[in-house]
Design an enzyme around this catalytic site. Structure first.
Site, PDB file in Angstrom:
ATOM      1  N   TYR A  40      -7.833  -7.631   8.217  1.00 22.91           N
ATOM      2  CA  TYR A  40      -8.897  -6.997   7.444  1.00 22.91           C
ATOM      3  C   TYR A  40     -10.123  -7.924   7.402  1.00 22.91           C
ATOM      4  CZ  TYR A  40      -5.236  -3.677   6.727  1.00 22.91           C
ATOM      5  OH  TYR A  40      -4.249  -2.759   6.980  1.00 22.91           O
ATOM      6  N   ASN A  54      -3.351  -4.863  13.724  1.00 20.90           N
ATOM      7  CA  ASN A  54      -4.777  -4.523  13.694  1.00 20.90           C
ATOM      8  C   ASN A  54      -5.572  -5.235  14.776  1.00 20.90           C
ATOM      9  OD1 ASN A  54      -4.902  -2.528  11.721  1.00 20.90           O
ATOM     10  ND2 ASN A  54      -4.974  -4.009  10.041  1.00 20.90           N
ATOM     11  N   HIS A  79      -7.087 -11.144  -0.281  1.00 18.07           N
ATOM     12  CA  HIS A  79      -6.384 -10.692   0.931  1.00 18.07           C
ATOM     13  C   HIS A  79      -7.167 -11.179   2.152  1.00 18.07           C
ATOM     14  CE1 HIS A  79      -3.999  -8.467   3.614  1.00 18.07           C
ATOM     15  NE2 HIS A  79      -4.092  -7.256   3.113  1.00 18.07           N
ATOM     16  N   ASN A 128      -3.724  -9.955   7.762  1.00 14.60           N
ATOM     17  CA  ASN A 128      -3.434  -8.637   8.363  1.00 14.60           C
ATOM     18  C   ASN A 128      -4.607  -7.936   9.038  1.00 14.60           C
ATOM     19  OD1 ASN A 128      -1.031  -9.269   7.258  1.00 14.60           O
ATOM     20  ND2 ASN A 128      -0.929  -7.603   5.780  1.00 14.60           N
ATOM     21  N   THR A 160       0.844  -1.199   0.000  1.00 15.34           N
ATOM     22  CA  THR A 160       0.000   0.000   0.000  1.00 15.34           C
ATOM     23  C   THR A 160       0.875   1.244   0.000  1.00 15.34           C
ATOM     24  OG1 THR A 160      -1.844  -1.076   1.094  1.00 15.34           O
ATOM     25  CG2 THR A 160      -1.634   1.288   1.467  1.00 15.34           C
TER      26      THR A 160
HETATM   27  C1  LIG Z   1       4.572   0.196   3.100  1.00 10.99           C
HETATM   28  C2  LIG Z   1       3.937  -1.163   3.278  1.00 10.99           C
HETATM   29  C3  LIG Z   1       2.698  -1.396   2.728  1.00 10.99           C
HETATM   30  C4  LIG Z   1       2.115  -2.670   2.822  1.00 10.99           C
HETATM   31  N1  LIG Z   1       0.907  -2.903   2.221  1.00 10.99           N
HETATM   32  C5  LIG Z   1       0.385  -4.159   2.191  1.00 10.99           C
HETATM   33  C6  LIG Z   1      -0.789  -4.444   1.445  1.00 10.99           C
HETATM   34  O1  LIG Z   1      -1.365  -3.588   0.761  1.00 10.99           O
HETATM   35  N2  LIG Z   1      -1.261  -5.727   1.487  1.00 10.99           N
HETATM   36  C7  LIG Z   1      -0.645  -6.709   2.214  1.00 10.99           C
HETATM   37  O2  LIG Z   1      -1.109  -7.853   2.218  1.00 10.99           O
HETATM   38  N3  LIG Z   1       0.494  -6.456   2.899  1.00 10.99           N
HETATM   39  C8  LIG Z   1       1.033  -5.217   2.892  1.00 10.99           C
HETATM   40  N4  LIG Z   1       2.218  -4.989   3.537  1.00 10.99           N
HETATM   41  C9  LIG Z   1       2.988  -6.110   4.057  1.00 10.99           C
HETATM   42  C10 LIG Z   1       4.021  -6.561   2.996  1.00 10.99           C
HETATM   43  O3  LIG Z   1       3.369  -7.145   1.876  1.00 10.99           O
HETATM   44  C11 LIG Z   1       5.017  -7.594   3.574  1.00 10.99           C
HETATM   45  O4  LIG Z   1       4.252  -8.668   4.075  1.00 10.99           O
HETATM   46  C12 LIG Z   1       5.888  -7.027   4.679  1.00 10.99           C
HETATM   47  O5  LIG Z   1       6.521  -5.819   4.259  1.00 10.99           O
HETATM   48  C13 LIG Z   1       6.980  -8.040   5.095  1.00 10.99           C
HETATM   49  O6  LIG Z   1       7.798  -8.364   3.992  1.00 10.99           O
HETATM   50  P1  LIG Z   1       9.285  -7.743   3.851  1.00 10.99           P
HETATM   51  O7  LIG Z   1      10.007  -8.110   5.134  1.00 10.99           O
HETATM   52  O8  LIG Z   1       9.894  -8.386   2.645  1.00 10.99           O
HETATM   53  O9  LIG Z   1       9.119  -6.253   3.735  1.00 10.99           O
HETATM   54  C14 LIG Z   1       2.790  -3.711   3.503  1.00 10.99           C
HETATM   55  C15 LIG Z   1       4.041  -3.440   4.087  1.00 10.99           C
HETATM   56  C16 LIG Z   1       4.625  -2.197   3.969  1.00 10.99           C
HETATM   57  C17 LIG Z   1       5.996  -1.963   4.555  1.00 10.99           C
END
Ligand SMILES: Cc1cc2nc3c(=O)[nH]c(=O)nc-3n(C[C@H](O)[C@H](O)[C@H](O)COP(=O)(O)O)c2cc1C
Length: 365
Positions: free
Chosen positions: A180, A235, A175, A178, A25
């Site tokens: 939702y 959440n 989805h 998280n 996001t």
């Molecule tokens: C800025 C940001 C936005 C995110 N938006 C979403 C999202 O829209 N949908 C989702 O399922 N997870 C979202 N996440 C979680 C990421 O998809 C991911 O699970 C999380 O960053 C851990 O992975 P990483 O360690 O490789 O960053 C978001 C995480 C971050 C940092």
């Protein structure tokens, strides 16, 4: 032995490598939920990923919980996404849309005119905040959805999937993670209904299974994945027996022949204990199709997870924010750009489309 750079058939889609862009996001859509043109460039830059899973995208206006997130319920939004899927396909990539409904994680100011309360399985307010455009604010207490509201929300998932198809997506990801709406139905901290959508694990899983069924009337099961975060407390989530509900979910979803399960194993900044890892692997044991692992992976740990047969592909989130050419950087064992947290959510091109590729860095040096 598979490497991150090997191609992979995920359901009906052939991926050029096993390095997946996790959904992220970025709160940079127009206020009506239409993606801006700069999103075309952002996703185009990342077309080298084996698969891009888009930022979470609301299926209907009640599904919105944060300022300037995109939707997939109007013609203008479909047109906006079409430019993005075209750009990714031209770059040789594949792209799935993440279908989202925030449920109780919203604020009344973000909901349609005249609607005061967000939807949830039960009227339990989350200890959580959302950004409303001016400041972080506590989410609004939700209302428990009526059976009609549940039905019409499920129907909206189908319309959203039809729109995603029109917009040229290779598939969609449901989805269910998280905290939702779908996750709120699954877990007993948020679902205290006493009808057919609450109580037993079968009843709590019903909403996800029905959503999946309507989406598979639009996309083939092989073009559909889903995301879970069984241990996440983000959440204000929790369940008295996560193994029971999530093992049931993976067992049921397995029978539907979907392309993949995408598990968010670890939230940024949190550690998973050996005991928690054990729960995750038991949940996963029922799953017989492709598995995408996510949460804190680096190149080496991702490679290891492929080699020991734990995962088929690895999703990277924050590394893809800062490295549009992440695949190439991994290939060359090059240094990675560091993501700037201050520009994660909202704003313009800065921290969005201006992270340099290796090539660009070399040219500038
Ligand atoms: C800025 C940001 C936005 C995110 N938006 C979403 C999202 O829209 N949908 C989702 O399922 N997870 C979202 N996440 C979680 C990421 O998809 C991911 O699970 C999380 O960053 C851990 O992975 P990483 O360690 O490789 O960053 C978001 C995480 C971050 C940092």
């Amino acid at each position: 032995m598979p490497t991150l750079f090997d191609s992979f058939e995920i359901g009906a889609t052939t991926l050029q490598n096993r390095i997946i862009m996790a959904p992220l996001t970025r709160n940079r859509a127009h206020s009506d939920g239409t993606p801006k043109d700069m999103a075309v460039e952002y996703y185009r830059q990342r077309a080298g990923a084996g698969l891009i899973i888009t930022e979470a995208t609301q299926i209907n206006p009640m599904g919105k919980g944060y300022i300037d997130t995109p939707g997939i319920h109007s013609d203008a939004q479909v047109e906006g996404w079409k430019k993005i899927t075209d750009a990714v396909h031209e770059g040789g990539g594949k792209i799935f849309l993440q279908l989202w409904h925030v449920g109780r994680i919203s604020h009344h100011s973000l909901l349609p005119q005249g609607v005061e309360k967000p939807f949830a399985p039960s009227a339990i307010k989350a200890e959580a905040q959302t950004f409303t455009g001016t400041q972080m604010e506590a989410v609004t207490e939700p209302k428990a959805m009526s059976l009609e509201e549940i039905k019409s929300t499920i129907a909206d998932y189908k319309i959203a999937a039809e729109n995603a198809k029109k917009a040229g997506f290779d598939g969609v990801e449901i989805h269910a993670a998280n905290g939702y709406l779908i996750d709120q139905f699954l877990q007993d901290k948020t679902n205290q209904r006493d009808d057919t959508y609450g109580g037993s694990i079968e009843n709590r899983a019903r909403f996800l299974l029905e959503v999946t069924d309507v989406v598979t009337q639009v996309f083939d099961a092989g073009q559909l994945g889903f995301r879970l975060s069984p241990l996440g407390q983000f959440n204000d989530m929790g369940d008295s027996d996560p193994l029971a509900i999530f093992a049931y979910v993976t067992e049921q979803m397995n029978q539907k022949g979907l392309a993949y399960l995408h598990m968010m194993e670890q939230f940024p900044g949190m550690e998973t204990s050996a005991e928690e890892r054990e729960i995750l692997s038991k949940i996963k044991a029922n799953w017989k199709h492709a598995f995408i692992a996510n949460g804190g992976y680096e190149k080496a740990t991702g490679q290891q997870a492929l080699e020991n047969g734990y995962a088929d592909a690895i999703a990277y989130g924050r590394p893809f924010i800062a490295n549009p050419d992440l695949v190439e950087r991994f290939r060359q064992d090059a240094e990675l750009n560091e993501p700037d947290q201050d520009t994660f959510y909202g704003g313009g091109e800065e921290g969005y489309t201006d992270y340099p590729t290796l090539e660009e860095q070399k040219r500038a040096a």
